[in-house]
Design an enzyme around this catalytic site. Structure first.
Site, PDB file in Angstrom:
ATOM      1  N   GLU A   1       0.822  -1.215   0.000  1.00 58.33           N
ATOM      2  CA  GLU A   1       0.000   0.000   0.000  1.00 58.33           C
ATOM      3  C   GLU A   1       0.857   1.267   0.000  1.00 58.33           C
ATOM      4  O   GLU A   1       0.465   2.280  -0.565  1.00 58.33           O
ATOM      5  CB  GLU A   1      -0.948   0.015   1.194  1.00 58.33           C
ATOM      6  CG  GLU A   1      -2.111  -0.961   1.086  1.00 58.33           C
ATOM      7  CD  GLU A   1      -1.756  -2.363   1.553  1.00 58.33           C
ATOM      8  OE1 GLU A   1      -0.583  -2.614   1.911  1.00 58.33           O
ATOM      9  OE2 GLU A   1      -2.665  -3.220   1.553  1.00 58.33           O
TER      10      GLU A   1
ATOM     11  N   PHE B   1     -11.899  -8.024  13.521  1.00 55.23           N
ATOM     12  CA  PHE B   1     -10.808  -8.451  12.646  1.00 55.23           C
ATOM     13  C   PHE B   1     -10.486  -7.348  11.641  1.00 55.23           C
ATOM     14  O   PHE B   1     -11.366  -6.821  10.981  1.00 55.23           O
ATOM     15  CB  PHE B   1     -11.207  -9.734  11.904  1.00 55.23           C
ATOM     16  CG  PHE B   1     -10.157 -10.201  10.938  1.00 55.23           C
ATOM     17  CD1 PHE B   1      -8.899 -10.597  11.393  1.00 55.23           C
ATOM     18  CD2 PHE B   1     -10.412 -10.237   9.570  1.00 55.23           C
ATOM     19  CE1 PHE B   1      -7.924 -11.015  10.511  1.00 55.23           C
ATOM     20  CE2 PHE B   1      -9.430 -10.658   8.677  1.00 55.23           C
ATOM     21  CZ  PHE B   1      -8.182 -11.047   9.150  1.00 55.23           C
ATOM     22  N   GLN B   2      -9.212  -6.992  11.572  1.00 58.36           N
ATOM     23  CA  GLN B   2      -8.717  -5.946  10.665  1.00 58.36           C
ATOM     24  C   GLN B   2      -9.386  -4.592  10.883  1.00 58.36           C
ATOM     25  O   GLN B   2      -9.623  -3.854   9.937  1.00 58.36           O
ATOM     26  CB  GLN B   2      -8.831  -6.389   9.203  1.00 58.36           C
ATOM     27  CG  GLN B   2      -7.930  -7.587   8.920  1.00 58.36           C
ATOM     28  CD  GLN B   2      -7.709  -7.837   7.435  1.00 58.36           C
ATOM     29  OE1 GLN B   2      -8.594  -7.603   6.622  1.00 58.36           O
ATOM     30  NE2 GLN B   2      -6.518  -8.310   7.100  1.00 58.36           N
TER      31      GLN B   2
ATOM     32  N   LYS C   1     -17.771  -1.834   5.386  1.00 54.26           N
ATOM     33  CA  LYS C   1     -18.100  -2.844   4.379  1.00 54.26           C
ATOM     34  C   LYS C   1     -19.603  -2.899   4.103  1.00 54.26           C
ATOM     35  O   LYS C   1     -20.022  -3.021   2.954  1.00 54.26           O
ATOM     36  CB  LYS C   1     -17.600  -4.207   4.844  1.00 54.26           C
ATOM     37  CG  LYS C   1     -17.732  -5.261   3.765  1.00 54.26           C
ATOM     38  CD  LYS C   1     -16.992  -6.533   4.102  1.00 54.26           C
ATOM     39  CE  LYS C   1     -17.113  -7.530   2.943  1.00 54.26           C
ATOM     40  NZ  LYS C   1     -16.423  -8.790   3.251  1.00 54.26           N
TER      41      LYS C   1
ATOM     42  N   MET D   1      23.524  10.110   3.720  1.00 51.41           N
ATOM     43  CA  MET D   1      23.285  11.359   4.439  1.00 51.41           C
ATOM     44  C   MET D   1      23.513  11.177   5.940  1.00 51.41           C
ATOM     45  O   MET D   1      24.015  12.078   6.612  1.00 51.41           O
ATOM     46  CB  MET D   1      21.869  11.864   4.156  1.00 51.41           C
ATOM     47  CG  MET D   1      21.628  13.270   4.616  1.00 51.41           C
ATOM     48  SD  MET D   1      22.822  14.438   3.914  1.00 51.41           S
ATOM     49  CE  MET D   1      21.877  15.176   2.591  1.00 51.41           C
TER      50      MET D   1
END
Ligand SMILES: Cc1ncc(C[n+]2csc(CCOP(=O)(O)OP(=O)(O)O)c2C)c(N)n1
Lengths: 572, 172
Positions: free
Chosen positions: A63, A125-126, A175, A484
């Site tokens: 993602e 869940f999630q 959902k 750096m």
């Protein structure tokens, strides 16, 4: 009687559709033709609706890749980049990119799936409270609670993301809202009483600036990314030429003024040119345009533009006076404001001596690096990339030394070809951003300049290059270290190289081969020229592992806590 | 410097969270914050009492608040003629001896006893900060069991002293 019959007739004509279908419909209405995303349970209804549609979807392999790609897309097209991710881990994987887009003002519209409304708040869940998580790093965010609200929210989200000071807007869709049925409707126009960006400037303030220009002997323009968002490059050019005002760029403003113009001083700030920084230090009038006076630009504020009257043009009123005390504040879009200023300002002060002084500084204290022997110097590599692409390419970078060398040595002369993570400084940004930039602007060559460190943060997106055969060229500036970090440890931590040297690297050529991508090792200047030319010619994905000198540092530099005039490493 | 600021906001979910998050992120020290809806249930009024170092910081605070999409109006009431009130409930330990004494003490404050039990009384008082503080100090020697304060809510008075400094801020 008749009237009610008609009403029923009307009602039955209204088509009921699912939230997911509404989302697709709303995206089409906004003219979205490409999405960057990754599926998952909570967005399955949305992906099912997408299946029936003719909208291109780029499946990244993480993602974070999707959101950086959307940022690259937004940066080169000026349109909102659109991202979809699932709930929980999908959503939280977006956080870095959202914060990055927020601080660099990139328009994004992000759709996250959410668990069903019936289980929100139960640690389902999630489930992650992504609206809460992203509240401080979005321009605005929403959770859709009623399916009928969805089209209107999408419309508002695009409006907010793309107007005023652009930024990311997140829409969280439970959902069950995706599957619920409702009637699609949007208002004709977005009405947000609390959100009315000021585009046209206050003419009294513009007049004050015109008066200041008329008497200033040492004026300087500091042009930032706001100039690019507004498409005000021509106006700035006219302003500078008409009044003979030298111009410096911020890191993100590069490309808003031609780098080969005699009035151009270069980039200002921590690794800016001596001439640009001295100009900001000595000027009597500083005209900041679409720049937010970040601390990497100003150095110690006690020394910043102390002799100057500061004028600040910005579309975001909260930026004005935030860091630097401002005498002439002008809220407005850079294009309209500078146009108004051009109409207003007829006379200029005598800047001859000032312009001469600065061009002297520019030629006496140019950017420098030691050219020695066999090894490939990273600075030279960037010059070669400029030569081979004729300065025409879209260049994206990661964060680190290579980023600063690109800013210093590539020489941007056209707008919207420079894609870098400025405010957040996100490693892993450059390569996926290049994918999005190429999709947004397929006409131009796209080169992702990355570090050997940063590339390894998002290299899984090689899969996307391979799948889409996208002709993006990856140039790894391989110095076998987190350069750096190594540089700071060398200068400020007495060479205690704690966890910054990575002498053991993967075989990047074999790695590319595993993804079916052509690649080569580059060790000399000649090598770089030939292989880069070939890569550009091939018009296919290509990776160049460029083995550069490993102990090179980025100079000149303003050390932390120092003033803008106290640069080190100005001379070899 | 203590400032009293009101924000008129759309009554969207999370709006209070948004504002307090913003204040925390920008390092503003909130003394109290009160919310309630206006005569329009879709619009709420938030009163924030906040410590701000200087005018620059204050200007930044007002602009950042104003920048929020759900915020309709932001007003700094500090230098205006205003009515500001807070409600406090104070539970004080009492004995049969002290009960009437307490009654006498609270009377000038126009406070009221709204609950009584064998061991304590609960007093309700409304007023500005100083008044509430003063009453609490007077009651403290008796033994305070619990205090619950609402924080300040405020609005400008109908009549204002004419000029206040409009040029204080560059732009809001
Ligand atoms: C995600 C993230 N983690 C850590 C950092 C801190 N950081 C800044 S530059 C840098 C080194 C980058 O090394 P490399 O990608 O090899 O580029 P180089 O500086 O060598 O060009 C690091 C670790 C960062 N900017 N981003």
């Amino acid at each position: 009687m008749k009237a009610s019959w008609v009403a029923d007739e009307e009602k039955s004509k209204v088509q009921m559709m699912s939230g997911a279908d509404m989302l697709m419909e709303a995206l089409e209405k906004e003219g979205v033709d490409v999405l960057f995303g990754y599926p998952g349970g909570a967005v399955l209804p949305i992906y099912d609706a997408l299946y029936k549609k003719n909208i291109r979807h780029i499946l990244t392999r993480h993602e974070q890749g999707a959101i950086h790609a959307a940022q690259g897309f937004a940066r080169v097209t000026g349109k909102a980049g659109v991202v979809i991710a699932t709930s929980g881990p999908g959503a939280t994987n977006l956080v870095t990119g959202i914060a990055d887009a927020m601080i660099d003002s990139l328009p994004l519209v992000i759709f996250t799936g959410q668990v069903a409304t019936s289980v929100i708040g139960t640690d389902a869940f999630q489930e992650a409270d992504i609206v809460g998580v992203t509240m401080p790093i979005t321009k605005h965010n929403y959770q859709v609670r009623r399916v009928e609200d969805l089209p209107g929210i999408v419309q508002e989200a695009f409006h907010i993301a793309q107007t005023g000071r652009p930024g990311p807007v997140l829409v969280d869709i439970p959902k069950d809202i995706s599957t619920a049925l409702g009637a699609f409707s949007t208002p004709k126009e977005v009405t947000l009483p609390g959100y009315q960006p000021t585009v046209m400037p206050n003419l009294l303030q513009v007049k004050r600036l015109a008066d200041a220009i008329a008497t200033a002997k040492k004026p300087v323009i500091l042009a930032g990314a706001g100039v690019l968002f507004a498409g005000a490059e021509n106006e700035i050019l006219t302003l500078a030429e008409q009044h003979r005002i030298p111009v410096a760029n911020t890191l993100l403003g590069l490309g808003s003024f031609p780098s080969d113009h005699p009035l151009f001083l270069g980039m200002a700030g921590m690794h800016g040119t001596y001439a640009a920084n001295i100009a900001l230090h000595e000027c009597d009038l500083l005209i900041g345009i679409g720049a937010r006076f970040d601390d990497r630009l100003t150095g110690d504020l006690n020394h910043f533009a102390k002799k100057a009257a500061v004028a600040h043009i910005d579309i975001d009123p909260a930026e004005i006076g935030k860091n630097v005390e401002t005498l002439i504040p002008i809220v407005g879009c850079a294009k309209h404001t500078v146009s108004a200023l051009l109409r207003e300002s007829t006379s200029s002060g005598d800047t001859t001596e000032w312009v001469y002084h600065l061009s002297e500084l520019k030629s006496s204290y140019p950017l420098w690096y030691k050219k020695d022997g066999e090894t490939l110097k990273p600075q030279r590599l960037l010059e070669i990339i400029h030569e081979e692409t004729k300065g025409e390419a879209v260049i994206t970078t990661d964060v680190g030394q290579h980023q600063m060398w690109t800013a210093q040595y590539y020489g941007f002369s056209k707008p919207n070809r420079w894609v870098t993570s400025g405010g957040l400084g996100t490693m892993g940004f450059g390569f996926p951003a290049a994918i999005g930039a190429k999709i947004g602007n397929p006409e131009l060559p796209v080169v992702a300049v990355t570090g050997d460190g940063g590339f390894q943060m998002t290299l899984q997106e090689l899969s996307v290059l391979q799948e889409l055969k996208l002709p993006v060229i990856i140039v790894i500036v391989n110095n076998q270290s987190l350069g750096m970090v190594r540089q700071w440890q060398e200068i400020f931590y007495e060479e205690r190289y704690s966890q910054s040297l990575i002498p053991v690297q993967p075989d990047f050529v074999k790695l590319a081969a595993a993804y079916g991508i052509d690649a080569a090792v580059v060790t000399t200047e000649e090598d770089a020229k030939v292989k880069l030319a070939n890569a550009l010619e091939s018009n296919s994905p290509f990776l160049l592992d460029c083995r550069v000198t490993s102990d090179e540092n980025v100079y000149p530099m303003i050390a932390p806590g120092k003033g803008i005039h106290q640069m080190i490493g100005v001379k070899p | 410097m203590r400032r009293i600021i009101t924000a008129t906001v759309l009554n969207q979910s999370g709006v209070l969270n948004r504002l307090t998050g913003l204040l925390t992120k920008r390092q503003f020290n909130i003394e109290s914050i009160t919310v309630g809806h206006s005569d329009d249930p879709g619009i709420s009024k938030i009163t924030i009492v906040v410590q701000v170092e200087d005018d620059r910081k204050l200007e930044q605070l007002l602009k950042q608040l104003h920048k929020q999409i759900d915020v309709l109006k932001v007003k700094d009431l500090t230098d205006m003629a205003l009515v500001a009130r807070e409600l406090a409930l104070i539970k004080v330990i009492t004995t049969p001896d002290t009960r009437s004494e307490i009654k006498v003490i609270i009377e000038p404050f126009r406070a009221a006893i709204i609950d009584v039990s064998l061991e304590n009384v609960t007093i309700e008082v409304t007023g500005d900060n100083e008044k509430v503080e003063a009453l609490i100090e007077l009651l403290r020697p008796y033994g305070i069991k619990e205090i619950s304060r609402t924080g300040l809510t405020a609005m400008p008075r109908g009549t204002q002293k004419t000029v206040y400094n409009l040029n204080q801020f560059s732009i809001i």
